[in-house]
Design a protein around this motif. Structure first.
Motif, short mmCIF file in Angstrom:
data_model
loop_
_atom_site.label_atom_id
_atom_site.label_comp_id
_atom_site.label_asym_id
_atom_site.label_seq_id
_atom_site.Cartn_x
_atom_site.Cartn_y
_atom_site.Cartn_z
N ASP A 237 -5.91 -1.32 -4.79
CA ASP A 237 -5.27 -1.89 -3.60
C ASP A 237 -6.24 -2.87 -2.93
OD1 ASP A 237 -3.56 -2.43 -1.56
OD2 ASP A 237 -3.30 -0.35 -0.91
N GLU A 238 -5.95 -4.14 -3.09
CA GLU A 238 -6.81 -5.21 -2.57
C GLU A 238 -8.28 -5.00 -2.95
OE1 GLU A 238 -6.14 -6.62 1.35
OE2 GLU A 238 -4.08 -5.91 1.41
N SER B 211 0.84 -1.21 0.00
CA SER B 211 0.00 0.00 0.00
C SER B 211 0.87 1.25 0.00
CB SER B 211 -0.92 0.03 1.22
OG SER B 211 -1.85 -1.02 1.14
N GLN C 167 -7.18 0.79 -0.41
CA GLN C 167 -7.45 -0.43 0.36
C GLN C 167 -8.70 -0.27 1.21
OE1 GLN C 167 -3.99 -1.87 2.41
NE2 GLN C 167 -5.07 -3.59 3.32
MG LIG Z 1 -2.05 -2.68 2.12
#
Ligand SMILES: [Mg+2]
Ligand SMILES: Nc1ncnc2c1ncn2[C@@H]1O[C@H](COP(=O)(O)OP(=O)(O)OP(=O)(O)O)[C@@H](O)[C@H]1O
Lengths: 269, 318
Positions: B173-174, B57, B97
């Motif tokens: 991010d994810e 991240s 995220q």
């Molecule tokens: Mg992360």
């Protein structure tokens, strides 16, 4: 994905970017304005009725009230006090929420809008918000007969200036907080409320003990109250007026610069 | 001679949309990203794998021009984030995220408000929102508040929002963490479509199947460094064997001597042994011959998960 018009995405000009932040805050407010509008307009009207007309009926016009009815003496100061209160609220919980709970400022930081522009947008939003509720209050006060002259337009400008002199540093501070410990409660309890009660809104500061007066002189509300009465009653002395304006202006400028710094620190990690 | 490709008018050297050299991020005394090199090429889907705290991240936030780098060089779309952050961000889509939608606005308003920050006209944003609601299958919920939406719907909205400016490079991010399998497949499908339209993707994920599905090329990060780089197939070939034999024992696991030589490499996990071998069946037969009696056994293909385990010494679930 192919049907819509071609994208023209770009970094907006700085002032446009600031305005877009205001637009974003307005989008939320438009859906949720009722409760806060009520408190920021109705509350001072109630004060005006209870203290100005009710309690004021027991007070003889005197040198202390500039020879005016108490309600006329009170109205230009009440608009300042109420503006500061509204701005104090807008400068605390919603700002922390935008960083911490709703994280909307984190979202804006990924767009071309820069942290400094978010800070200026937040401040401009508060100024507009205060201007609208102060105008509403003054219109009602005029209808009720508490306003003596068109000088009250000056009071409106002073109310916004004073509110921002207080709100700008508080916005900056709110942007540094990780959680709402008791900081905001303390700001209201130990700064906003005493300032409203003692800084000249309801009675002249020279009624206070000598040693308290310097404390009052450093509050934006005292400067605002003095200015607002000077505007409403046409009693201003040039030097005093300049001094008050300078003090409030300096707080706005320093507060805004401080807010730019804390917003940038918070968002550019 | 192949001419250097210049993509989308930016001053892109050697065609990389993102180019990092010795990129580093320090938080106080702690170095979260310790000098990484990256080249993300136009049109590819580039993945970051790595355990929690690896620095994925932190890297994504530097590439998305919100987090200033503390060391090294970085260019995104041919520009330097330090000096041209807003201009770069205008052409990026970012899916963080952690969602940061305005829960108290409607789905549609979230798109409208966000789009305006990209200097887009109200009319453009309105038209684009209609298209994106369709894309994210949120038409039915368009005028509902965001708050009560399911996690998958919010995630889809975040992705839709990131596309409001027709980004050239999309950073996710994810994107599918916490979603049920159906929601994940729907998102994969959407991301696949974006790739077909030429959008470059950078994705972090904890799901190996996601990485294998979506990424042309990926890096494995651990402790702020890149420990491996390649296509999923290359990584499996380089760090794993063709097959893996899994042996489970209910009683005590056999000692090292008993399994020595059965496979190229053996990994001992709390609940099972992994034997990396070119021929799983042959290894299993050999194990039986040595008198080993596992409670159960399984021969399977080597996967990215095995690569990950080998490189980071960790399983994905923690
Ligand atoms: Mg992360
Ligand atoms: N703002 C910050 N201040 C201090 N340390 C930070 C900050 N952001 C991240 N870190 C630290 O940097 C390291 C890398 O964090 P990062 O979020 O980049 O990891 P990650 O690979 O994304 O992990 P995850 O898979 O859990 O999302 C962690 O040890 C984290 O605690």
């Amino acid at each position: 994905m192919s049907t819509a018009t071609k994208s023209t995405a770009h970094a907006p000009a700085p002032l446009t970017a600031v305005w877009l932040v205001v637009e974003g805050l307005w989008a939320w407010y438009r859906r949720n304005w009722r409760s806060s509008a009520v408190s920021s307009v109705l509350e001072p009207v109630l004060f005006l009725l209870a203290l100005g007309f009710g309690f004021g009926s027991q007070i003889q016009p005197s040198a202390a009230t500039g020879g005016l009815d108490y309600v006329a003496y009170l109205a230009p100061a009440l608009v300042v006090a109420s503006a500061v209160q509204t701005s104090a609220f807008e400068a605390t919980y919603p700002v922390l929420a935008a960083f911490k709970w709703k994280r909307t400022f984190i979202g804006i930081a990924s767009t071309p809008v820069a942290p400094a522009q978010i800070a200026y947008g937040q401040l401009l939003w508060i100024a507009l918000r205060v201007a609208v509720s102060s105008t509403a209050f003054l219109v009602i006060a005029t209808v009720l007969g508490a306003v003596t002259s068109v000088g009250v337009v000056g009071s409106l400008l002073v109310a916004v200036l004073t509110a921002m002199a207080f709100a700008a540093p508080v916005v900056a501070y709110s942007a540094t907080l990780e959680t709402e410990g008791q900081q905001f409660t303390a700001i209201f309890r130990f700064v906003v409320v005493p300032m409203t009660v003692f800084a000249g809104t309801f009675f002249p500061v020279d009624q206070l003990p000598v040693w308290v007066r310097p404390l009052v002189w450093v509050t934006p509300m005292w400067h605002g109250t003095e200015l607002s009465r000077a505007a409403a009653f046409g009693t201003g002395e040039l030097l005093a007026v300049l001094g008050h304006l300078l003090f409030l202006g300096a707080l706005v400028v320093l507060g805004a610069r401080f807010a730019v710094r804390t917003f940038t620190r918070r968002l550019e990690v | 001679m192949v001419a250097e490709t210049v993509v989308h008018g930016g001053g892109l050297r050697d065609g990389a949309l993102v180019r990092a050299r010795g990129l580093a991020k320090r938080f106080g005394d702690f170095e979260a990203v310790r000098g990484i090199d990256l080249d993300v090429r136009p049109g590819e889907a580039f993945g970051f794998l790595g355990p929690n705290g690896a620095g994925k991240s932190s890297t994504m936030r530097m590439v998305s021009c919100v987090s200033p780098r503390t060391g090294g060089d970085l260019t995104v779309l041919g520009m330097d984030p330090h000096t041209q952050g807003p201009a770069i961000r205008a052409r990026l889509g970012v899916v963080p995220q952690q969602d940061n939608l305005d829960n108290e606005l409607t789905v549609r308003q979230n798109l409208h408000v966000y789009g305006r920050y990209f200097g887009l006209s109200k009319a453009h944003v309105r038209a684009k929102a209609v298209e994106l609601l369709e894309f994210a299958q949120l038409v039915d919920r368009a005028d509902d508040e965001v708050e009560p939406l399911s996690g998958g719907m919010k995630r889809r909205l975040t992705i839709a929002r990131s596309l409001i400016n027709d980004p050239q490079l999309l950073l996710l991010d994810e994107p599918t963490t916490g979603l049920d399998p159906q929601a994940r497949h729907l998102l994969w499908d959407r991301l696949f479509r974006l790739r077909q339209q030429g959008v470059t993707l950078i994705i972090t994920t904890h799901y190996m199947d996601e990485a294998e599905q979506l990424c042309d090329r990926l890096v494995v990060m651990d402790g702020g460094k890149i420990v491996a780089e390649g296509s999923p197939g290359e990584l499996i070939a380089r760090y794993c064997s063709r097959e893996v034999l899994e042996l489970r024992f209910t009683t005590d696991k056999p000692d090292a001597a008993a399994i020595d030589g059965l496979a190229d490499r053996v990994e001992v996990l709390p609940d099972r042994l992994l034997l990396y071998t070119a021929d799983g069946e042959a290894s299993l037969a050999a194990a039986h011959q040595r008198g080993l009696a596992p409670a159960s056994s399984l021969v399977r293909r080597g996967t990215l998960e095995d690569v990950f385990l080998r490189l980071t010494g960790r399983t994905l679930v923690d």
